[in-house]
Write an enzyme that holds these catalytic residues in place. Structure first.
Site, PDB file in Angstrom:
ATOM      1  N   MET A   1      -3.619  -7.272  -7.178  1.00 32.75           N
ATOM      2  CA  MET A   1      -2.938  -8.375  -7.870  1.00 32.75           C
ATOM      3  C   MET A   1      -3.858  -9.429  -8.488  1.00 32.75           C
ATOM      4  SD  MET A   1       0.096  -7.351  -7.845  1.00 32.75           S
ATOM      5  CE  MET A   1       0.887  -8.767  -8.592  1.00 32.75           C
TER       6      MET A   1
ATOM      7  N   ARG B   1     -13.423 -16.810 -10.244  1.00 30.92           N
ATOM      8  CA  ARG B   1     -13.151 -15.375 -10.392  1.00 30.92           C
ATOM      9  C   ARG B   1     -14.442 -14.561 -10.426  1.00 30.92           C
ATOM     10  NH1 ARG B   1      -7.774 -13.937 -11.666  1.00 30.92           N
ATOM     11  NH2 ARG B   1      -6.549 -15.791 -11.983  1.00 30.92           N
TER      12      ARG B   1
ATOM     13  N   LEU C   1      -9.103  -9.029 -13.308  1.00 28.78           N
ATOM     14  CA  LEU C   1     -10.544  -8.767 -13.195  1.00 28.78           C
ATOM     15  C   LEU C   1     -11.284  -9.211 -14.460  1.00 28.78           C
ATOM     16  CD1 LEU C   1      -9.980  -5.283 -11.603  1.00 28.78           C
ATOM     17  CD2 LEU C   1     -11.044  -7.241 -10.440  1.00 28.78           C
TER      18      LEU C   1
ATOM     19  N   ASN D   1      -5.404   1.849 -13.222  1.00 32.20           N
ATOM     20  CA  ASN D   1      -4.367   1.027 -12.591  1.00 32.20           C
ATOM     21  C   ASN D   1      -3.008   1.703 -12.748  1.00 32.20           C
ATOM     22  OD1 ASN D   1      -3.039  -1.366 -11.523  1.00 32.20           O
ATOM     23  ND2 ASN D   1      -2.465  -1.875 -13.643  1.00 32.20           N
TER      24      ASN D   1
ATOM     25  N   ASP E   1      -3.422  -5.024 -18.544  1.00 30.32           N
ATOM     26  CA  ASP E   1      -2.397  -4.003 -18.788  1.00 30.32           C
ATOM     27  C   ASP E   1      -2.403  -3.513 -20.232  1.00 30.32           C
ATOM     28  OD1 ASP E   1      -1.529  -4.112 -16.108  1.00 30.32           O
ATOM     29  OD2 ASP E   1      -0.187  -5.776 -16.552  1.00 30.32           O
TER      30      ASP E   1
ATOM     31  N   SER F   1       3.426   3.327 -15.695  1.00 29.74           N
ATOM     32  CA  SER F   1       2.287   3.821 -16.472  1.00 29.74           C
ATOM     33  C   SER F   1       1.027   3.803 -15.611  1.00 29.74           C
ATOM     34  CB  SER F   1       2.011   2.914 -17.685  1.00 29.74           C
ATOM     35  OG  SER F   1       3.168   2.726 -18.472  1.00 29.74           O
TER      36      SER F   1
ATOM     37  N   GLU G   1       6.330   6.317  -9.103  1.00 29.04           N
ATOM     38  CA  GLU G   1       4.921   5.941  -8.920  1.00 29.04           C
ATOM     39  C   GLU G   1       4.250   6.883  -7.925  1.00 29.04           C
ATOM     40  OE1 GLU G   1       3.976   1.765  -8.327  1.00 29.04           O
ATOM     41  OE2 GLU G   1       5.884   1.154  -9.203  1.00 29.04           O
TER      42      GLU G   1
ATOM     43  N   GLY H   1       0.775  -1.234   0.000  1.00 32.00           N
ATOM     44  CA  GLY H   1       0.000   0.000   0.000  1.00 32.00           C
ATOM     45  C   GLY H   1       0.802   1.278   0.000  1.00 32.00           C
ATOM     46  N   SER H   2       2.026   1.250  -0.536  1.00 29.10           N
ATOM     47  CA  SER H   2       2.793   2.507  -0.559  1.00 29.10           C
ATOM     48  C   SER H   2       2.190   3.505  -1.540  1.00 29.10           C
ATOM     49  CB  SER H   2       4.264   2.242  -0.869  1.00 29.10           C
ATOM     50  OG  SER H   2       4.454   1.888  -2.212  1.00 29.10           O
TER      51      SER H   2
ATOM     52  N   HIS I   1       0.862   0.580 -13.272  1.00 29.25           N
ATOM     53  CA  HIS I   1       1.618  -0.601 -13.670  1.00 29.25           C
ATOM     54  C   HIS I   1       3.093  -0.225 -13.797  1.00 29.25           C
ATOM     55  CE1 HIS I   1       2.527  -4.430 -15.516  1.00 29.25           C
ATOM     56  NE2 HIS I   1       3.206  -3.786 -16.444  1.00 29.25           N
TER      57      HIS I   1
HETATM   58  N1  NHR Z   1      -7.748  -6.758 -14.774  1.00 24.30           N
HETATM   59  C1  NHR Z   1      -8.047  -6.438 -16.030  1.00 24.30           C
HETATM   60  N2  NHR Z   1      -9.124  -7.000 -16.580  1.00 24.30           N
HETATM   61  N3  NHR Z   1      -7.304  -5.585 -16.780  1.00 24.30           N
HETATM   62  C2  NHR Z   1      -6.216  -5.015 -16.246  1.00 24.30           C
HETATM   63  O1  NHR Z   1      -5.521  -4.169 -16.981  1.00 24.30           O
HETATM   64  C3  NHR Z   1      -5.817  -5.327 -14.918  1.00 24.30           C
HETATM   65  C4  NHR Z   1      -6.630  -6.216 -14.197  1.00 24.30           C
HETATM   66  C5  NHR Z   1      -6.299  -6.574 -12.894  1.00 24.30           C
HETATM   67  C6  NHR Z   1      -5.153  -6.093 -12.300  1.00 24.30           C
HETATM   68  C7  NHR Z   1      -3.019  -4.816 -12.405  1.00 24.30           C
HETATM   69  C8  NHR Z   1      -1.890  -5.563 -13.129  1.00 24.30           C
HETATM   70  C9  NHR Z   1      -0.538  -4.877 -13.018  1.00 24.30           C
HETATM   71  O2  NHR Z   1      -0.461  -3.647 -12.938  1.00 24.30           O
HETATM   72  C10 NHR Z   1      -4.317  -5.233 -13.025  1.00 24.30           C
HETATM   73  C11 NHR Z   1      -4.659  -4.830 -14.316  1.00 24.30           C
HETATM   74  C12 NHR Z   1      -2.127  -8.983 -11.544  1.00 24.30           C
HETATM   75  C13 NHR Z   1      -1.856  -9.818 -12.608  1.00 24.30           C
HETATM   76  C14 NHR Z   1      -1.889 -11.310 -12.458  1.00 24.30           C
HETATM   77  O3  NHR Z   1      -1.508 -12.050 -13.335  1.00 24.30           O
HETATM   78  C15 NHR Z   1      -1.584  -9.238 -13.843  1.00 24.30           C
HETATM   79  C16 NHR Z   1      -1.589  -7.860 -13.990  1.00 24.30           C
HETATM   80  C17 NHR Z   1      -1.877  -7.035 -12.906  1.00 24.30           C
HETATM   81  C18 NHR Z   1      -2.135  -7.609 -11.686  1.00 24.30           C
HETATM   82  N4  NHR Z   1      -2.386 -11.823 -11.303  1.00 24.30           N
HETATM   83  C19 NHR Z   1      -2.511 -13.256 -10.985  1.00 24.30           C
HETATM   84  C20 NHR Z   1      -3.943 -13.733 -11.243  1.00 24.30           C
HETATM   85  O4  NHR Z   1      -4.077 -14.954 -11.456  1.00 24.30           O
HETATM   86  C21 NHR Z   1      -2.221 -13.498  -9.533  1.00 24.30           C
HETATM   87  C22 NHR Z   1      -0.854 -13.097  -9.132  1.00 24.30           C
HETATM   88  C23 NHR Z   1      -0.706 -13.061  -7.614  1.00 24.30           C
HETATM   89  O5  NHR Z   1      -1.682 -13.245  -6.857  1.00 24.30           O
HETATM   90  O6  NHR Z   1       0.437 -12.810  -7.178  1.00 24.30           O
HETATM   91  O7  NHR Z   1      -4.905 -12.959 -11.150  1.00 24.30           O
HETATM   92  O8  NHR Z   1       0.507  -5.565 -13.105  1.00 24.30           O
HETATM   93  C1  GAR Z   2       3.803  -1.157  -7.247  1.00 22.59           C
HETATM   94  O1  GAR Z   2       5.093  -1.166  -7.794  1.00 22.59           O
HETATM   95  C2  GAR Z   2       2.766  -1.272  -8.346  1.00 22.59           C
HETATM   96  O2  GAR Z   2       3.090  -0.548  -9.506  1.00 22.59           O
HETATM   97  C3  GAR Z   2       2.807  -2.738  -8.612  1.00 22.59           C
HETATM   98  O3  GAR Z   2       2.984  -3.363  -7.368  1.00 22.59           O
HETATM   99  C4  GAR Z   2       3.558  -2.431  -6.454  1.00 22.59           C
HETATM  100  C5  GAR Z   2       2.581  -2.210  -5.341  1.00 22.59           C
HETATM  101  O4  GAR Z   2       3.179  -1.471  -4.329  1.00 22.59           O
HETATM  102  N1  GAR Z   2       1.585  -3.167  -9.193  1.00 22.59           N
HETATM  103  C6  GAR Z   2       1.496  -4.305  -9.807  1.00 22.59           C
HETATM  104  O5  GAR Z   2       2.451  -5.011 -10.072  1.00 22.59           O
HETATM  105  C7  GAR Z   2       0.089  -4.662 -10.150  1.00 22.59           C
HETATM  106  N2  GAR Z   2       0.077  -5.996 -10.605  1.00 22.59           N
HETATM  107  P1  GAR Z   2       2.328  -0.826  -3.183  1.00 22.59           P
HETATM  108  O6  GAR Z   2       1.391  -1.899  -2.637  1.00 22.59           O
HETATM  109  O7  GAR Z   2       3.345  -0.433  -2.172  1.00 22.59           O
HETATM  110  O8  GAR Z   2       1.578   0.344  -3.736  1.00 22.59           O
END
Ligand code: NHR
Ligand code: GAR
Length: 211
Positions: free
Chosen positions: A89, A64, A92, A106, A144, A135, A173, A11-12, A108
């Site tokens: 994480m 999901r 969706l 989001n 993403d 981004s 960020e 949560g930073s 990223h």
């Molecule tokens: N959902 C949609 N539909 N579209 C996006 O652009 C999303 C999203 C959900 C999350 C954040 C994203 C990132 O910034 C985000 C963007 C998690 C995963 C992933 O593979 C991928 C991208 C992002 C966040 N998650 C695994 C899963 O099965 C679980 C990984 C874990 O729990 O550690 O959902 O990077």
């Molecule tokens: C951040 O670097 C963010 O960009 C990244 O995880 C970190 C979260 O840090 N997000 C992802 O990788 C989303 N899949 P935070 O919890 O300290 O804000």
């Protein structure tokens, strides 16, 4: 502007938003913070700031869709103008994303469209990239892959490790996300036909580059 923030961990980024609000530089109300994981530091940060918190633990759901529905019900009781993913994480579902079209964003840690998905810092170093960064983008069904609103860049140094690079990206960020939220408050950002407009000017694929 009323927002709900979704987190899964430290949560930073949430903290950077709370701090800017408390400094009087961001005219938002954080209605709630929702975490997909229990007992994370981000929940403590929210409570310390007097924000309502919820845990919707993804492991407690069989699919999901059920998780996303529960998340949506929780969010919608607040009627937020914007839903902010900050280290969230869980991917969706298309139905969830469609429900919040134009008001779900989001952050990223990569210069999209490069390095969508996970482990971005390691992948950027291994690919021999000279620059990397962060981004903020609208969330669409393609993970993403949604239109980019803004980016901040970071140089990759020869001796960078995943950790040193992640630290410098994270600094950016914490500057970028509050700034983008401020633009939303000022009604400067709009999404029209999958393209992002800033003050009625259409942005390119990098969005606004702040450095
Ligand atoms: N959902 C949609 N539909 N579209 C996006 O652009 C999303 C999203 C959900 C999350 C954040 C994203 C990132 O910034 C985000 C963007 C998690 C995963 C992933 O593979 C991928 C991208 C992002 C966040 N998650 C695994 C899963 O099965 C679980 C990984 C874990 O729990 O550690 O959902 O990077
Ligand atoms: C951040 O670097 C963010 O960009 C990244 O995880 C970190 C979260 O840090 N997000 C992802 O990788 C989303 N899949 P935070 O919890 O300290 O804000």
């Amino acid at each position: 502007m009323n927002i709900v923030v979704l987190i899964s961990g430290r949560g930073s980024n949430l903290q950077s938003i709370i701090d800017k609000k408390e400094e009087g530089e961001l005219d938002i109300t954080i209605d709630a913070v929702i975490s997909s994981v229990p007992d994370v530091l981000g929940l403590q940060r929210a409570k310390k700031a007097g924000i309502s918190t919820h845990v919707i633990h993804h492991e407690k759901f069989t699919g999901r869709e059920a998780f996303d529905q529960s998340l949506q019900d929780c969010i919608d009781q607040y009627h937020p103008q914007l839903v902010v993913l900050a280290g969230f994480m869980r991917v969706l579902s298309p139905a969830f994303v469609a429900h919040y079209q134009g008001r779900l964003i989001n952050i990223h840690p990569a210069l999209l469209p490069k390095f969508p998905g996970l482990n971005t810092h390691r992948r950027a170093i291994e690919a021999g990239e000279k620059e990397h960064g962060v981004s903020v983008h609208f969330v669409t069904a393609e993970v993403d892959g949604g239109p980019v609103i803004a980016q901040a860049k970071v140089e990759i140094k020869a001796d960078d490790t995943t950790d040193t690079l992640a630290t410098r990206v994270l600094e950016q960020e914490h500057i970028l996300y509050p700034r983008v939220l401020r633009w939303f408050c000022e009604n400067r950002i709009t999404l029209k036909k999958k393209e992002v407009y800033f003050d009625n000017t259409r942005l390119g694929i990098e969005g606004m580059v702040i450095n």
